[in-house]
Structures are given as structure tokens and as C-alpha cells.
Scaffold this active site. Structure first.
Site, mmCIF file in Angstrom:
data_model
loop_
_atom_site.group_PDB
_atom_site.id
_atom_site.type_symbol
_atom_site.label_atom_id
_atom_site.label_comp_id
_atom_site.label_asym_id
_atom_site.label_seq_id
_atom_site.Cartn_x
_atom_site.Cartn_y
_atom_site.Cartn_z
ATOM 1 C CG HIS A 70 -5.343 18.626 37.443
ATOM 2 N ND1 HIS A 70 -5.730 17.667 37.190
ATOM 3 C CD2 HIS A 70 -4.671 18.946 38.529
ATOM 4 C CE1 HIS A 70 -5.371 16.836 38.592
ATOM 5 N NE2 HIS A 70 -4.908 17.694 39.245
ATOM 6 C CE LYS B 24 -6.419 17.439 42.685
ATOM 7 N NZ LYS B 24 -5.047 16.687 42.179
ATOM 8 C CE LYS C 168 3.229 48.941 54.947
ATOM 9 N NZ LYS C 168 4.219 49.409 55.946
ATOM 10 C CG ASP D 125 4.064 50.365 59.573
ATOM 11 O OD1 ASP D 125 4.468 49.421 60.116
ATOM 12 O OD2 ASP D 125 3.854 50.690 58.445
#
Ligand code: NAP
Length: 468
Positions: A63, A90, A240, A277
Site C-alpha cells: 500500500h 495486490k 464545460k 443542455d
């Protein structure tokens, strides 16, 4: 039993911990997960003959709570796990920027083709969540889900029910197509629920995920995310406008609005940008306008032609409405906004005229359609507010009143508009409509709009409206 020195909660005696893990092996646990850093003493602590007799698979895990190691470092960690005796490797790493996920997915691809060793490579944190939601697609041996929200064992871990019911992990394969919503913040987005329910209904091998993106240009130049697995993206705040610069082709109205909320991948790997939109808002108003008309009069394509449209607000939604009205041939577009300079700029850009909010409120204005695109009236802070008082509404004689706000479903503005005899056009229809149009651009198939609507209502805790 993950010790604190590996980011867990166990502070007790190490020999005791290892003996508990071996007890799990003796009792036939399918998997036992031990840290790579403890692998030497873990295997040394094995009771005689237990490992040989057992069918338990040992996961050796590493980790990193700071960042995603480089590809070279990841290969080294992977090799160390294999050498130390892992049945399954892992690696979990904190993802500070979504583009770093590519290192984890590249590791999975290398591990599969080079060694064939079963591997789990997952990103931690919100930016890393997509590696968990698409764990099967990317070839992870397994992934982790919390039993309930609040019971996560690692940051960014989804719940089991999200993995199973929304992201349909068990049905994913390497061929699964991916769509997603790019935004920051993104955890509150309802788009994954809406799109996934429609993808499932259409029987498509595809999954739609939230993507926490800080730099849209960098994101869209990361090979993983522009590979042909990723067919398109929704775009939300604050990207956007930035998304426009990332398009090779642009829908003409989106170009005028200067904002796109949909990116569709072209065969050459570049993107075409759309703004659903505006098209959804306009369609919602057209449908409301035509709902009382008969036969030929219902030609909703031209219903706004020559009409006077009053838009309150000059932000993102206001721009979409104003340019949408212009595109549909509105006769007059009036922009009213708190910040008058902003109203003037939008009016100049779309060929309309600007008025002050006060002018709107004194009842002198007349028009066919009123569209509120401000947040006035929204739950929880301003449910008692309205951008236009009832007497002014009455005097204006609007046929249709639209409110972009959809929580509550019937805002004060919409309630009073109905009382004045106007037809209501709901922000929920716009919200579902923009997602449905995106779905159709992404997949070429019809969206399950009624299921999408039910999903939003359920998400808003309004299930009683779904099954009255
Ligand atoms: P935006 O770009 O931030 O614009 C906000 C607009 O609201 C601006 O015109 C702002 O005026 C005005 N405003 C904010 N607070 C106000 C107040 N107290 N009094 C008067 N005006 C106020 O936001 P947006 O993206 O356009 O979104 C606006 C609203 O539409 C939000 O409620 C959003 O949830 C909703 N929306 C709905 C949908 C849908 O699918 N239904 C889609 C997009 C947005 P100033 O310029 O003076 O600041």
C-alpha cells in the site's frame, strides 16, 4: 489485522497477528492477505505442513498512501511479491490525479501478458475510484466493496451494492465499453445512476463512471482514457468551457454557447463536442408549449419561431437557453440577470436585449415563455423565493414557464405560474432529457427515459412519485 505501519488499525503484537492469519489458513479461508513487508516473517511463522495441506491463496499486498509509484517501481514491487511467494499480488496506491491510474492499469496489462500472475492494482482516494468501479474491465483478480456506506476499509472504496447493482462488476469484461462524467467535484453526480440503468436496459456491455478530473486537457491526452474502450464523456462543472478546446469537431450551437457537456469519441480518437443542455431545455419548453395543441399545430420544431422568450440568469444554463431560443428562431430574446453587465454581454452575443431584474418584477414585461435559469427557488436555502412575483407573472401573459431548478420538483415559480394559467415546463425534464440525448450520442440507441426519471426521483428520496 492490517497493522498501523501499513495504514491499517492493528497496533497489537505481530506474532499474535501472524498466528491468527495462519489460523485462518488452517480453517480453510479462501484468501489470506498479508503485507509484502511482513512476507518473510509471515511464511516463517507457518505451522508445519499447513501451507502444503491448504487450498488458501495468499495475497501479498503493498500500500502506498502518498502516490502512485512510477511504472518501473510498480514492476519492482510486483516482482518482489512474486518472489516472496504471493499467489496473488495486490498493489493499492493513493491517486492524487486521475491520470496516474494509467500506471496501475498498465501494470495489470503487463502482469497478464508477461507473467500471467493474478494481480490486483487499485487506486485509493476519490480520483482513484474508477479503478475500483472498473476493476473487472481492467483485469483485476478481485476488488473490494464496503458492506455499507461509512464502513469503507480504504479511501474511495465503493459499497458492494454500488459495485454489483450500478456498475455491474460481475458482467464486466475487458471488452466492456466505458463512458463517464468528467467534473470536479463529482461524487454528488446523479449521472452514473441514470446512464447505467439505461445501459443495462439496452442490454449493452458498457459501464458509466464518475471521473474526478482536475485538468481536462491532460485527462484527454492520457492514452488510457482516449483508447477505443472509452466511447464518450459527459462534462460538468467546471470543465464545460474548457472542453470546447479539446474538440476536433463542434456542434454549431455548442460552439456559439461556448460550452459543451458531451464529448463523443470519433473513429480517429479525437472528440466531437455537443451541448445537450440547450437541446434538452429547448425540447422541454417546446413539449410544454405544444401539449395543448392539436394535430398539425404540434410541429414542435417551429413552435418557438417568432416568440418572445424571457431568460432569467446569464450563467451556464442561461447561455444554453438563450442560444437555444435563438437557434429555434425566437422573435425576441430578453435576458434579465442580477449582474446587469453579464445580461448585456449575453444579450449582445445571442442577438437579444438585456433588462434589469427589477424591470422583470414590476410587471411591465410581456412574453410567451419565461425560463428561470438561476438557482432561486432551490432546496434547501431558497424554496420560498421566486425570481418573478405572481402579479408580474399574471401581467406578463406567459404561455409556458420553465424552471431549471428541479429540487423541489414544483418550485414556487412553477406553482404560481400554474395558478396564473401558464403551462409548467420542468427542470427535471431538462435534466433527464440532457442525459437521454447524451446516451443516444454515445450508444446510437434510444435511452430508457422513464427508467432514468425513476432513478433520479428515487435518488432524490421521492420514490413515492415513482410508485404512487
Ligand atoms: P451559474 O453558471 O453559476 O449561473 C448562476 C446564475 O444564477 C447567474 O445568472 C446568477 O446571477 C444567478 N443567481 C445566482 N444566485 C442568485 C440570486 N440569489 N439572485 C438572483 N440571481 C442569482 O449556474 P448554472 O450552471 O447556470 O445553473 C443555474 C441553475 O440552473 C442551478 O440551480 C442549476 O442547478 C440549474 N441547472 C439545471 C439543469 C437541469 O438539467 N435542470 C442544468 C443546468 C443547471 P449573477 O450573474 O448575477 O451571479
Amino acid at each position: 489485522y492490517r497493522p498501523t505501519w501499513e495504514g491499517g488499525q492493528y497496533k497489537g503484537d505481530e506474532q499474535h497477528r501472524l498466528s491468527v492469519l495462519w489460523t485462518a489458513v488452517e480453517h480453510g479461508a479462501a484468501y489470506v492477505d498479508c503485507e509484502l513487508r511482513a512476507a518473510g516473517r509471515f511464511f516463517a511463522a507457518a505451522p508445519k505442513g499447513v501451507r502444503e495441506r491448504s487450498t488458501t491463496k495468499i495475497i501479498l499486498s503493498s500500500h502506498n498512501y502518498d502516490n502512485v509509484p512510477s511504472e518501473v517501481e510498480l514492476d519492482e514491487i510486483h516482482a518482489q511479491c512474486v518472489v516472496a511467494g504471493a499467489d496473488i499480488v495486490k498493489i493499492a496506491a493513493m491517486v492524487k490525479d486521475i491520470t496516474h491510474i494509467a500506471r496501475l492499469e498498465n501494470l495489470l496489462a503487463r502482469a497478464k501478458s508477461a507473467t500471467g500472475h493474478k494481480t490486483i492494482a487499485l487506486g485509493m482516494g476519490e480520483a482513484g475510484q474508477v479503478s475500483r468501479l472498473l476493476a473487472a474491465k481492467f483485469g483485476n483478480f478481485l476488488t473490494f466493496g464496503a458492506l455499507r456506506s461509512g464502513a469503507e476499509s480504504a479511501p474511495g472504496q465503493p459499497t458492494l451494492s454500488q459495485l454489483r447493482d450500478i456498475y455491474r462488476l460481475q458482467k464486466q469484461s475487458t471488452k466492456t465499453k466505458v463512458m463517464g462524467v468528467i467534473g470536479n467535484p463529482i461524487s454528488q453526480s446523479k449521472s452514473p445512476v441514470l446512464h447505467n440503468i439505461s445501459l443495462e436496459a439496452a442490454g449493452l456491455d458498457a459501464c458509466y463512471v464518475p471521473l474526478l478530473v482536475s485538468d481536462i486537457r491532460e485527462f484527454l491526452s492520457t492514452p488510457l482514457f482516449v483508447s477505443d474502450s472509452f466511447t464518450g464523456f459527459s462534462v460538468t462543472i467546471p470543465h464545460k468551457e474548457g472542453a470546447v478546446m479539446c474538440c476536433e469537431e463542434l456542434d454549431p450551437v455548442a460552439k456559439k454557447i461556448g460550452a459543451v457537456n458531451t464529448l463523443v469519441r470519433l473513429p480517429n480518437g479525437k472528440f466531437k463536442g455537443y451541448n445537450t443542455d440547450y437541446s434538452a431545455a429547448v425540447r422541454t419548453i417546446e413539449r410544454a408549449y405544444t401539449s395543448h395543441l392539436d394535430g398539425d399545430m404540434r410541429d414542435s420544431e417551429s413552435i418557438l419561431r417568432g416568440k418572445t422568450i424571457v431568460v432569467i440568469g446569464a450563467g451556464g444554463a442561461g447561455r444554453s437557453l438563450a442560444f437555444g431560443a435563438a437557434f429555434k428562431g425566437a422573435g425576441k430574446i430578453i435576458i434579465a440577470n442580477r449582474n446587469f453587465e453579464r445580461a448585456k454581454a449575453l444579450a449582445a452575443a445571442c442577438g437579444g436585449e438585456a433588462v434589469a431584474l427589477d424591470e422583470l418584477r414590476n410587471g411591465a414585461l410581456k412574453g410567451d415563455v419565461l425560463a428561470n435559469t438561476t438557482s432561486l427557488g432551490m432546496y434547501p436555502d431558497s424554496v420560498d423565493e421566486t425570481p418573478m412575483p405572481k402579479d408580474a407573472l399574471q401581467a406578463a401573459g406567459f404561455k409556458v414557464v420553465f424552471d431549471a431548478v428541479y429540487n423541489p420538483l414544483e418550485t414556487r415559480l412553477l406553482r404560481e405560474a400554474k395558478e396564473c394559467g401558464c403551462t409548467q415546463a420542468s427542470g427535471l425534464d431538462m435534466f433527464v432529457g440532457q442525459a437521454a440525448q447524451q446516451f443516444e450520442l454515445f450508444t446510437g440507441k434510444k435511452a430508457a427515459e422513464s427508467l432514468m426519471r425513476k432513478a433520479v426521483l428515487a435518488d432524490m428520496g421521492l420514490d413515492y412519485l415513482v410508485n404512487p
